[in-house]
Design an enzyme around this catalytic site. Structure first.
Site, PDB file in Angstrom:
ATOM      1  N   THR A  87       0.855  -1.194   0.000  1.00 59.48           N
ATOM      2  CA  THR A  87       0.000   0.000   0.000  1.00 59.48           C
ATOM      3  C   THR A  87       0.883   1.233   0.000  1.00 59.48           C
ATOM      4  O   THR A  87       0.963   1.969   0.973  1.00 59.48           O
ATOM      5  CB  THR A  87      -0.914   0.015   1.235  1.00 59.48           C
ATOM      6  OG1 THR A  87      -1.471  -1.275   1.404  1.00 59.48           O
ATOM      7  CG2 THR A  87      -2.049   1.007   1.048  1.00 59.48           C
ATOM      8  N   THR A 311     -13.223   2.678  12.471  1.00 57.88           N
ATOM      9  CA  THR A 311     -13.998   3.331  13.519  1.00 57.88           C
ATOM     10  C   THR A 311     -13.297   4.576  14.022  1.00 57.88           C
ATOM     11  O   THR A 311     -13.895   5.504  14.470  1.00 57.88           O
ATOM     12  CB  THR A 311     -14.212   2.380  14.702  1.00 57.88           C
ATOM     13  OG1 THR A 311     -12.934   1.969  15.213  1.00 57.88           O
ATOM     14  CG2 THR A 311     -14.999   1.162  14.276  1.00 57.88           C
TER      15      THR A 311
END
Length: 311
Positions: A87, A311
Site C-alpha cells: 500500500t 472506527t
C-alpha cells in the site's frame, strides 16, 4: 481541468479495500485542486501532505545527479507494506533526458533495491504505484540503457528511492524502531533475500525488538523456516545499533559463531535492542549471495490502529 489528453494522467488511490471512491466529489474538487498546483518546493510539500493516510509526517526527498539534472520524489505508506511495494504510492520526477526504455529499466532496478526491500507488517494491498516522470528540461545528451550515463542516473535514482523507502518503514504504523537486516553467505542473492524477508516478517522477531529483548534464537528460527538450505554450524550472528548521538553504528557485537551462542554481554545486547535504529547481521556460510531488508518492530499501537481502522 488540465486541458490534457486523458492518457496523460496517472490515477492512484488508496483507502478502505473494496469501498468505491466518491467520483462526483473528486470531479467537483478538480478545478480547485488544479488551481492550487505549484511548481516549487511548496508544491512538493503540499503533494506529499495530500497523499498521507495513516502516515504521521510527509515524506519527500531530492537529489542532484552528476549530469546536472535533478530528481525529487514524494511517497506515502505506513501500513500493509511489503514487497511488491504494497500500500505505497510514490511519484518521482526528474528533468533528465531519458528514453522511455531507460526510464523503465532505471525505475525497475531502483525499486528492486528500495521499495521491494521494505516490510512493515508482511501484508500487501490492492493499491501500489511508483511512477517516474521525466521532462528532459535539463538538456544534455539523451540517456539510454547500457551507458555510463544510464548507470550514473540509476545510481542516483536508487539512492533517492532507498531514502523514501526507509522513511516509509521509519513511519510504519505503531513503529518505534527501525531495523536493518543483512544476510550473507548463501548460494545466491535470491536465497539471501528470502531469509532476510522471513526474519523481517516474523511476529516473534518483531515483538522481541519492540520489547528490547535480544532474543537471538527467534532470528535463527526464522532463518531456519525460510525454506533456504544452509549449514547450521556455519551460522554467525552479530547485532549493533546507532549510537545515542546518531554517529553511526556502534561496533558489532557477535552473539553466535559456528551455530553456537557465545559468552556475550547480555546487558550490551539489550542496549542494542532497546535502541531506535538496530542492525541484525547474519552469515549463513561462505557463498556469494547477500541481501538487505528494512523493517520495524510490531507494537501495541499497530494492533490499535488496524483494529480500529474503520472506527
Amino acid at each position: 481541468a488540465l486541458q490534457l489528453p486523458a492518457s496523460s494522467a496517472l490515477v492512484m488511490s488508496t483507502g478502505v479495500i473494496g469501498v468505491q471512491l466518491p467520483i462526483d466529489r473528486i470531479e467537483g474538487a478538480m478545478p480547485d485542486l488544479v488551481g492550487a498546483l505549484k511548481a516549487d518546493a511548496h508544491g512538493l510539500d503540499a503533494a506529499a501532505r495530500a497523499i498521507m493516510t495513516t502516515d504521521t509526517y510527509p515524506k519527500m526527498h531530492s537529489l542532484e545527479g552528476d549530469g546536472g539534472y535533478r530528481l525529487a520524489g514524494v511517497c506515502k505508506g505506513a501500513g500493509m507494506i511489503h514487497p511488491n511495494m504494497a500500500t505505497m504510492l510514490a511519484v518521482i520526477v526528474t528533468d533528465a533526458r531519458l528514453t522511455p526504455e531507460a526510464a523503465r529499466l532505471a525505475l525497475k532496478q531502483a525499486a528492486d533495491a528500495s521499495f521491494n526491500r521494505i516490510s512493515v507488517d508482511g501484508d500487501t494491498s490492492t493499491n501500489d504505484t511508483v511512477a517516474l516522470l521525466a521532462n528532459g528540461e535539463a538538456g544534455g545528451p539523451i540517456i539510454e540503457p547500457d551507458t555510463l550515463a544510464f548507470a550514473a542516473f540509476t545510481a542516483t535514482l536508487t539512492d533517492l528511492s532507498i531514502h523514501l523507502a526507509q522513511e516509509i518503514v521509519r513511519d510504519g504504523e505503531g513503529a518505534t524502531k527501525f531495523v536493518t537486516i543483512r544476510v550473507s553467505g548463501l548460494r545466491n542473492d535470491a536465497d539471501a533475500h528470502r531469509v532476510a524477508e522471513t526474519i523481517a516478517t516474523s511476529p516473534l522477531v518483531k515483538t522481541a525488538i519492540y520489547g528490547g529483548d535480544a532474543n537471538w534464537g527467534r532470528i535463527l528460527a526464522a532463518a531456519g523456516r525460510s525454506g533456504v538450505p544452509f549449514d547450521p554450524e556455519a551460522t554467525a550472528l552479530w547485532i549493533s545499533s546507532v549510537g545515542p548521538r546518531g554517529e553511526g553504528y556502534l561496533p558489532l557485537q557477535q552473539l553466535v559463531a559456528q551455530g553456537a551462542p557465545l559468552d556475550y554481554d547480555e546487558a550490551l545486547a539489550t542496549v542494542h535492542f532497546e535502541a531506535a535504529d538496530i542492525l541484525i547481521q547474519l552469515s549463513l556460510g561462505d557463498g556469494p549471495g547477500q541481501a538487505v531488508m528494512w523493517t520495524c518492530d510490531l507494537s501495541h499501537d499497530y494492533v490499535t490502529i488496524n483494529g480500529e481502522y474503520r472506527t
